[in-house]
Design a protein around this motif. Structure first.
Motif, PDB file in Angstrom:
ATOM      1  N   TYR A   1      36.640  33.475  41.738  1.00  0.00           N
ATOM      2  CA  TYR A   1      37.743  33.567  42.695  1.00  0.00           C
ATOM      3  C   TYR A   1      38.616  34.793  42.458  1.00  0.00           C
ATOM      4  N   PHE A   2      38.693  35.245  41.218  1.00  0.00           N
ATOM      5  CA  PHE A   2      39.440  36.480  40.947  1.00  0.00           C
ATOM      6  C   PHE A   2      38.766  37.658  41.644  1.00  0.00           C
ATOM      7  N   ILE A   3      37.430  37.707  41.541  1.00  0.00           N
ATOM      8  CA  ILE A   3      36.671  38.792  42.187  1.00  0.00           C
ATOM      9  C   ILE A   3      36.781  38.696  43.710  1.00  0.00           C
ATOM     10  N   LEU A   4      36.585  37.485  44.265  1.00  0.00           N
ATOM     11  CA  LEU A   4      36.637  37.307  45.713  1.00  0.00           C
ATOM     12  C   LEU A   4      38.023  37.619  46.269  1.00  0.00           C
ATOM     13  N   ASP A   5      39.064  37.146  45.593  1.00  0.00           N
ATOM     14  CA  ASP A   5      40.424  37.424  46.061  1.00  0.00           C
ATOM     15  C   ASP A   5      40.740  38.914  46.000  1.00  0.00           C
ATOM     16  N   SER A   6      40.211  39.590  44.983  1.00  0.00           N
ATOM     17  CA  SER A   6      40.421  41.039  44.875  1.00  0.00           C
ATOM     18  C   SER A   6      39.719  41.769  46.014  1.00  0.00           C
ATOM     19  N   LEU A   7      38.495  41.352  46.317  1.00  0.00           N
ATOM     20  CA  LEU A   7      37.721  41.999  47.380  1.00  0.00           C
ATOM     21  C   LEU A   7      38.348  41.791  48.754  1.00  0.00           C
ATOM     22  N   TYR A   8      38.887  40.577  48.995  1.00  0.00           N
ATOM     23  CA  TYR A   8      39.444  40.268  50.312  1.00  0.00           C
ATOM     24  C   TYR A   8      40.946  40.548  50.419  1.00  0.00           C
ATOM     25  N   GLY A   9      41.531  41.058  49.353  1.00  0.00           N
ATOM     26  CA  GLY A   9      42.950  41.412  49.384  1.00  0.00           C
ATOM     27  C   GLY A   9      43.892  40.233  49.415  1.00  0.00           C
ATOM     28  N   THR A  10      43.448  39.087  48.911  1.00  0.00           N
ATOM     29  CA  THR A  10      44.305  37.903  48.907  1.00  0.00           C
ATOM     30  C   THR A  10      44.819  37.565  47.510  1.00  0.00           C
ATOM     31  N   LEU A  11      44.538  38.426  46.539  1.00  0.00           N
ATOM     32  CA  LEU A  11      44.978  38.186  45.161  1.00  0.00           C
ATOM     33  C   LEU A  11      46.459  38.511  45.026  1.00  0.00           C
ATOM     34  N   GLU A  12      47.234  37.582  44.505  1.00  0.00           N
ATOM     35  CA  GLU A  12      48.680  37.773  44.352  1.00  0.00           C
ATOM     36  C   GLU A  12      49.071  37.602  42.881  1.00  0.00           C
ATOM     37  N   VAL A  13      48.698  38.564  42.078  1.00  0.00           N
ATOM     38  CA  VAL A  13      49.038  38.564  40.654  1.00  0.00           C
ATOM     39  C   VAL A  13      49.915  39.773  40.383  1.00  0.00           C
ATOM     40  N   SER A  14      51.161  39.529  40.003  1.00  0.00           N
ATOM     41  CA  SER A  14      52.102  40.624  39.804  1.00  0.00           C
ATOM     42  C   SER A  14      52.535  40.796  38.347  1.00  0.00           C
ATOM     43  N   SER A  15      52.239  39.802  37.508  1.00  0.00           N
ATOM     44  CA  SER A  15      52.672  39.887  36.113  1.00  0.00           C
ATOM     45  C   SER A  15      51.824  38.985  35.234  1.00  0.00           C
ATOM     46  N   ILE A  16      51.999  39.123  33.931  1.00  0.00           N
ATOM     47  CA  ILE A  16      51.287  38.273  32.978  1.00  0.00           C
ATOM     48  C   ILE A  16      51.718  36.818  33.140  1.00  0.00           C
ATOM     49  N   TRP A  17      52.921  36.620  33.669  1.00  0.00           N
ATOM     50  CA  TRP A  17      53.413  35.267  33.909  1.00  0.00           C
ATOM     51  C   TRP A  17      52.540  34.545  34.933  1.00  0.00           C
ATOM     52  N   ASP A  18      52.070  35.271  35.941  1.00  0.00           N
ATOM     53  CA  ASP A  18      51.172  34.679  36.936  1.00  0.00           C
ATOM     54  C   ASP A  18      49.860  34.231  36.292  1.00  0.00           C
ATOM     55  N   VAL A  19      49.367  35.019  35.345  1.00  0.00           N
ATOM     56  CA  VAL A  19      48.139  34.651  34.633  1.00  0.00           C
ATOM     57  C   VAL A  19      48.379  33.396  33.806  1.00  0.00           C
ATOM     58  N   CYS A  20      49.543  33.317  33.164  1.00  0.00           N
ATOM     59  CA  CYS A  20      49.894  32.124  32.369  1.00  0.00           C
ATOM     60  C   CYS A  20      49.981  30.885  33.263  1.00  0.00           C
ATOM     61  N   LEU A  21      50.561  31.052  34.444  1.00  0.00           N
ATOM     62  CA  LEU A  21      50.650  29.942  35.390  1.00  0.00           C
ATOM     63  C   LEU A  21      49.259  29.485  35.819  1.00  0.00           C
ATOM     64  N   GLN A  22      48.353  30.461  36.024  1.00  0.00           N
ATOM     65  CA  GLN A  22      46.979  30.128  36.389  1.00  0.00           C
ATOM     66  C   GLN A  22      46.321  29.288  35.297  1.00  0.00           C
ATOM     67  N   LEU A  23      46.522  29.660  34.054  1.00  0.00           N
ATOM     68  CA  LEU A  23      45.937  28.929  32.933  1.00  0.00           C
ATOM     69  C   LEU A  23      46.544  27.536  32.792  1.00  0.00           C
ATOM     70  N   LEU A  24      47.788  27.391  33.254  1.00  0.00           N
ATOM     71  CA  LEU A  24      48.434  26.076  33.225  1.00  0.00           C
ATOM     72  C   LEU A  24      47.983  25.194  34.388  1.00  0.00           C
ATOM     73  N   GLY A  25      47.398  25.833  35.410  1.00  0.00           N
ATOM     74  CA  GLY A  25      46.901  25.058  36.536  1.00  0.00           C
ATOM     75  C   GLY A  25      47.571  25.348  37.859  1.00  0.00           C
ATOM     76  N   ALA A  26      48.491  26.314  37.892  1.00  0.00           N
ATOM     77  CA  ALA A  26      49.106  26.681  39.175  1.00  0.00           C
ATOM     78  C   ALA A  26      48.089  27.471  39.995  1.00  0.00           C
ATOM     79  N   PRO A  27      48.002  27.219  41.307  1.00  0.00           N
ATOM     80  CA  PRO A  27      46.984  27.895  42.139  1.00  0.00           C
ATOM     81  C   PRO A  27      47.363  29.322  42.504  1.00  0.00           C
ATOM     82  N   ILE A  28      47.343  30.228  41.511  1.00  0.00           N
ATOM     83  CA  ILE A  28      47.636  31.633  41.791  1.00  0.00           C
ATOM     84  C   ILE A  28      46.449  32.264  42.519  1.00  0.00           C
TER      85      ILE A  28
END
Length: 327
Positions: free
Chosen positions: A85-112
């Protein structure tokens, strides 16, 4: 004599229905209609059902010393789904990751990114915690289902965060602590209900009753909170009754054949793959916003699952074994 393991064919078949129900949650079966809202409410049993199935078999997995192997498979599945999903979101321009905090939220289970991936993280954390509790003080597991109370207590707060954080706000309630652990523990403890002399048709009837009450409850909750919440009070007994109907189903009379096989082999992957078109906003224009998109997403995910499970996965495993033996 070697003890033959019990095969719950009806439970496996229900996995397929649960996977289809998840598809119905993310794609409107009748776009712009209240029918879709009601279908979504009825389908909300799916994720709790998957958690409960895990709990039902988890004690056996731990007792047989297979927990590390089991959790390793889920971790690899989570890693693969996140990369996909990281690759697909990057390809389609729907990836919304602006900081390391977003990555941490993803690992916690937030649908980033890859919204459905939260379930895999919740599954990992929940299983690890329950495994630890089982080894230290197993009697506590009987009380873990009460953690679901925290879910309902935090719903108003979660809803209040939607205007600012969107669906990331669901991390407040849809997580391993308030959804994963209680439902896995519920599945763990449900074995005692199989001793009750209750026909599967009775369980199925009450599952239908609670499905109807869930719809009325959802309408009431929407009027109070001005939002369609994900997990209703009726969803809990609805899921329990569905699971008990599957466990008590007379599989010696009715052979479920390919339904059981498909549920066992492909349901998890249908869950993962079906979200591709919702996440990337890439449904074919001819079926987007039509009743056909539910069926397209489901069968496309099923085809991808068959290709992966029956072709790609064995091929990769074979290559890995050859490389290992070559060394």
């Amino acid at each position: 004599m070697t003890k033959v393991p019990v095969r719950y064919d009806a439970l496996d078949a229900m996995r397929l229905l649960a996977a289809f129900s998840v598809v119905c949650i993310h794609y409107w079966i009748v776009p712009g209609s209240m029918v879709s809202r009601y279908v979504i409410v009825a389908a909300r049993f799916a994720v709790p059902f998957f958690f409960m199935i895990t709990g039902f078999f988890l004690q056996t997995v731990i007792d047989k010393g297979r927990f590390k192997e089991y959790i390793h498979k889920i971790v690899m599945l989570a890693v693969g789904a996140n990369i996909l999903y990281f690759i697909l979101d990057s390809l389609y321009g729907t990836l919304e990751v602006s900081s390391i905090w977003d990555v941490c939220l993803q690992l916690l289970g937030a649908p980033i990114w890859g919204g459905v991936v939260w379930y895999l993280f919740a599954l990992i954390y929940s299983c690890i915690i329950i495994n630890y509790i089982y080894k230290k003080k197993a009697c506590i597991i009987k009380f873990l289902p009460f953690l679901i109370i925290g879910y309902y207590c935090l719903i108003p707060y979660s809803v209040s965060l939607i205007p600012e954080y969107g669906w990331r706000s669901c991390l407040v309630t849809n997580n391993f602590l308030f959804e994963g652990i209680p439902f896995i523990a519920l599945g763990w403890n449900i074995r005692s209900l199989t001793k009750w002399n209750i026909n599967w048709k009775t369980w199925a009837f009450f599952a239908l009753v609670f499905t109807v009450t869930a719809i009325f409850e959802a309408r009431l909750a929407n009027r109070v909170l001005h939002s369609w919440i994900q997990l209703l009070f009726s969803t809990i007994p609805q899921t329990i009754c569905i699971m008990m109907a599957a466990l008590t189903f007379p599989q010696y009379k009715w052979r479920l054949g390919w339904l059981s096989t498909a549920g066992r082999k492909y349901a998890t992957y249908i869950y993962i793959f079906h979200f591709i078109w919702a996440d990337t906003k890439s449904l074919p224009s001819k079926i987007d916003n039509t009743p056909y998109m539910v069926w397209f997403a489901f069968f496309a995910a099923l085809i991808l699952s068959v290709i992966y499970v029956d072709t790609v996965k064995p091929l990769v495993s074979n290559i890995a074994n050859r490389c290992k033996n070559g060394k």
